[in-house]
Structures are given as structure tokens and as C-alpha cells.
Design an enzyme around this catalytic site. Structure first.
Site, short mmCIF file in Angstrom:
data_model
loop_
_atom_site.label_atom_id
_atom_site.label_comp_id
_atom_site.label_asym_id
_atom_site.label_seq_id
_atom_site.Cartn_x
_atom_site.Cartn_y
_atom_site.Cartn_z
N GLN A 254 -49.33 14.48 -21.68
CA GLN A 254 -49.25 15.29 -22.81
C GLN A 254 -49.67 16.82 -22.36
O GLN A 254 -50.74 16.99 -21.78
CB GLN A 254 -49.98 14.56 -24.20
CG GLN A 254 -49.74 15.47 -25.27
CD GLN A 254 -48.52 15.61 -25.91
OE1 GLN A 254 -47.96 14.61 -26.07
NE2 GLN A 254 -48.22 16.66 -26.47
N ASP B 199 -40.17 12.50 -19.06
CA ASP B 199 -40.33 13.90 -19.90
C ASP B 199 -39.57 15.05 -19.20
O ASP B 199 -39.61 16.20 -19.65
CB ASP B 199 -41.85 14.04 -20.09
CG ASP B 199 -42.08 15.11 -21.32
OD1 ASP B 199 -41.27 15.05 -22.01
OD2 ASP B 199 -43.34 15.62 -21.17
N LYS C 80 -45.63 9.34 -30.43
CA LYS C 80 -44.72 8.71 -29.39
C LYS C 80 -45.03 7.48 -29.23
O LYS C 80 -43.92 6.77 -29.17
CB LYS C 80 -44.88 9.59 -28.13
CG LYS C 80 -44.40 10.82 -28.20
CD LYS C 80 -44.85 12.24 -27.11
CE LYS C 80 -44.48 13.34 -27.16
NZ LYS C 80 -44.98 14.55 -26.22
#
Lengths: 282, 282
Positions: free
Chosen positions: B99, B122, B55
Site C-alpha cells: 500500500q 499491482d 482490498k
């Protein structure tokens, strides 16, 4: 084929309200504080006035105090948000109900989000929708929550069954589908753009009619032996299900009135006492 | 029957990233500020380390700055929440990615909710799930958002079609179903407790396989001409769809890899620039 058994929401709601009244009284005698529901009404729409009054009356029978805030029809979003934030911060208020729909000039979502999650006993906030969807602790929207209680009371286990929800509103169709999914049903959402609605409904072991269209679901659409929940309220006490024909095919069915309706308020009262119990313990 | 056309996520993602890079550069030249994504990693799980690094690399190609926060595996929920709140309050950070999964000893939901809604690029917060569900402005979960972009790119209009989502996770199955519902599909959620999965999948004009079970959806379950989206990632680059047989029945199908996968990161980058543009305009 024999007629379906009626799911008696009036009787079940009465039992829930009685137990809630008992819990409320017990909480008050233990803490010296009465559980309190704040109701907020914007404008003077006659139906809304009636609904709010009914909720206040039911609070009384459940040993719940109610505080009523009336705002003029021309109230701004900012003013309404301020009112709801103040109630959210007020320790003597345990639950908050904003009677809706509010006027078109108000950002209803902004108003809902001004209600603290721990006081959202009507289950209208983003947080409540998400906790319902993710099977996390939190408040449920009252009608969906009432429907799940009805299913439980009549020993209908959604697990593995096909459930079809007709309607996708934010406080009824969508959350009831999520609650059924959390209970392991295979859930289908139908709506005004669904093609061949009848054949989709015919797949259902559990049908929840929540579209706000009179007699949309007809008996011929009901799979024999299905459980039929009518969450519709249309003019003249007509539901979203054509009762006369559906009762001949279903195994269990909610009448209108006396089915889902009474469960909505019972859930509101129960969640108000839940909220008070949690806040007074904290 | 002819073979399905492939839905090329790699090519579409490349176009989106190029456009995003262009927008990011334009934003920087106009404001003097580079869009910035903060990535937060707890522990040293090798797969998570790889994902985060990937990412960050993609951020570079999209003219997005990245700031990386590494916390030890034994980090507490409180510590992680504090870190995420600090990033939420930091005006030089525009998007935040935690994450996940994080360790079992951490309350992942509490961590997600510490991310400010306007930086939730996200799409993991309650607020993002609700805005997706209610078709309101907000960020989407990246894989569901990427799937919708793929459908659009291949001119698949979900309206009126039957969509079957296999899987009900909080960041994939549930939100993609809600996005399809918002686009007027008739949506069915299936999962591990669904009976006769094959026959339910066979009803679908659009299948989204998101259960995390290798080759769960077989060609014989696919209605001829259906659109098949494989959002599964299992060991050995195997999806949730048995590609070899499904490709013979579908009209459009995503390969694994090169289908949904690249779209996830493209959506993340695009939303980071969206977030920066909004914050720098405000």
C-alpha cells in the site's frame, strides 16, 4: 525565410569523446584499471560487424579497453544469456553492449535482461527504460540520450514545448519521448497507425523523426521555426526527414549524416566511463 | 446535443470479480491451494488502512486468501525490503501489494523493486512498467489496466485515435499512455507544465484525466463526441473532470464514483488469480 541552423553532432560528439578520453585516462591513473566495454556479436551480419568494429575503434580513441565476444549465428538464447551473465559478473568489465538485432531464433529481451543494470551502458534493459521514464538515476538509451545532449548544446529547453516523436521503438522512439516528458515537454507519440501525420507533426515545436522511413517528414509538415531532429538512418545516407525542404522551415535541424549518428557512440563511451567510475568507486 | 452514455465501472467490475471468484474456486479445487494476496501496510494512515481493508474484503468475495503484514510507521527501507523479499520467496503467496505512498523516510522505489516480477499484481515494478510499455506479457498497473478494460467493454478501439493523457505519474498517467500507444492510439502526455491545456485536450478522441486536480478538464475542453475517462479522486468524490459540463459534450464518460475506481480493485483481484494460476502450473 532563412535556412535553419545545422546541429553539428560530429563536433559535439568529438568534444564529448575528448572529455571522456580525459576522464578515462584520469580514472586509470588513479585506480590502475582501464574502463572496459564488452561487445557481444552474434553471427556475421556485415552491418553488425561494421558497427561493432566502429565502436571498438572509438573505445580506443577514448582510452577505453574493449573486449569482444563473437558467437556463431546458431547460438541459442540460453548460451547468449549465459555469456551476458558471465560478463555481468566479471569485475574487469564495466559496460556491456549486445549488438542487435540478434537472430530471430533468439529471445532478444531475455538476452537484454541478462545484462546487469549497472553495466547497461547501451540502455536496453527494462530497468534503464524505467529509470529514463521516471527521471531516476540510470543509463539512457544511447540515441535518445545523444538527442537530449544535442538539444542542450543548442540551448533548446523542452519545458512547456510541444514535442512530437514519430516512431515508437523500444530503444529510440519510446525512450526519447520519455526523456522529453521528463524535461517537461508536452509529448505526442506518432507511428504507422497515426491518422493525418502531417497535421500532428505541424503542432510540434520539436520534432523527432525516428520511424525508419526515408523522408517521411517533409518540409511542409514542419511548423516554421521548429527544431527538427532526424534520428533516421536509411539506405544511402537518407534520414526520416526530407532535409532539403525541412531546412527551409526549421530553426534548427540535424543533418544526416553528422547529426544524431555520432552522438549515439559518444553517449555509449561516456556511459562506459560513468559505469567504470561508479564500479571502481564502489 | 444529447448527454453522454455513462461507462458503468461498478457493473463491469462486478462481472470481472464474479468471473475471478469462479476461476479462483476452480483453481483451488484443482490444486488444493487458494490464491493468496499479501498486503503490506506501513504505518496507520487512515486512508491507507481503509484501502487495505477494502482490498482484503474484496479478496474474500473473490475466493482469494489474503495475508496482511503491518509494519510500524518508523519501519526502515531495509526492513521493508526484507519483508517484501521474504514474501516474494514464499510459495504460499502469489501476489504482493504494497500500500502506497509509504512514508517519506522510505525509498519507495527500492521497496517496489523488492517485489518479484511474477508476484507484482499491482504493476508497480520497473519490469511491469516496461512490459506494459513494450506490449509484452506481464502485469499491468491496476488503474491503467482497469481503464483499458472499460474502453474494451464499451467497444472503444483506440487504434488510430488521438488520446490525450493529463498527468504523468508512474503508476497512472505514464502507464495508461503506454497501454494506449500499444493499442495504436496517437498519444499525447499533458501535465502541469503544458501550455494551453484546453486546446490540447480538445484534440482528443479519448481523454484520460489523471492529474489529481479537481475539475481540471471542463466541458468546453472536450471535443464533441469524445470518450472521457476520469481517473481522478479528489476530496468529496470529485474527479479531475467537471462532470456536469463534460457529460453534455462527450459520447461516453466515466462517473466519479462508480467509473474507474471499482475497476482498479477488480484488476488487482484478477491479476492475483492470474499469478496464482501461473505459479501453481509452474
Amino acid at each position: 525565410m532563412s535556412q535553419a541552423r545545422l546541429m553539428d553532432g560530429t563536433a559535439l560528439a568529438r568534444r564529448i569523446v575528448e572529455r571522456t578520453a580525459h576522464r578515462a585516462a584520469e580514472l586509470t591513473s588513479r585506480t590502475g584499471v582501464r574502463p572496459c566495454l564488452a561487445t557481444v556479436l552474434v553471427g556475421e551480419d556485415p552491418a553488425s560487424v561494421t558497427y561493432v568494429r566502429m565502436k571498438q575503434n572509438r573505445c580506443r580513441t577514448a582510452n577505453i579497453a574493449s573486449r569482444h565476444v563473437e558467437l556463431p549465428a546458431e547460438t541459442t538464447t540460453a548460451r547468449l544469456v549465459r555469456t551476458l551473465r558471465d560478463l555481468s559478473a566479471d569485475p574487469s568489465v564495466h559496460g556491456i553492449l549486445l549488438q542487435h538485432p540478434v537472430g530471430d531464433h533468439i529471445d532478444e529481451r531475455a538476452a537484454f535482461e541478462a545484462i546487469a543494470a549497472e553495466k547497461d551502458v547501451d540502455g536496453v534493459t527494462f530497468a534503464s527504460f524505467a529509470t529514463m521514464s521516471f527521471a531516476l538515476p540510470g543509463f539512457v538509451s544511447c540515441t535518445p540520450g545523444g538527442i537530449m545532449r544535442l538539444l542542450d548544446a543548442y540551448d533548446v529547453d523542452p519545458a512547456g514545448k510541444r514535442a512530437v516523436v514519430v516512431g515508437r521503438s523500444a530503444i529510440l522512439g519510446k525512450p526519447v519521448g520519455m526523456l522529453l516528458l521528463a524535461r517537461d515537454a508536452t509529448v505526442t507519440y506518432c507511428h504507422s497507425r497515426t491518422r493525418e501525420l502531417s497535421s500532428v507533426v505541424r503542432e510540434a515545436d520539436i520534432v523527432v523523426a525516428a520511424a525508419g522511413r526515408p523522408r517521411l517528414v517533409r518540409g511542409e509538415d514542419v511548423k516554421p521555426g521548429a527544431v527538427v531532429i532526424d534520428a533516421g538512418y536509411n539506405a544511402g545516407n537518407v534520414g526520416d526527414v526530407d532535409f532539403a525542404t525541412a531546412v527551409e522551415r526549421a530553426s534548427l535541424i540535424t543533418p544526416v549524416p553528422g547529426g544524431v549518428g555520432p552522438m549515439t557512440i559518444a553517449t555509449l563511451l561516456e556511459q562506459t566511463v560513468d559505469a567504470a567510475a561508479r564500479q571502481l568507486a564502489g
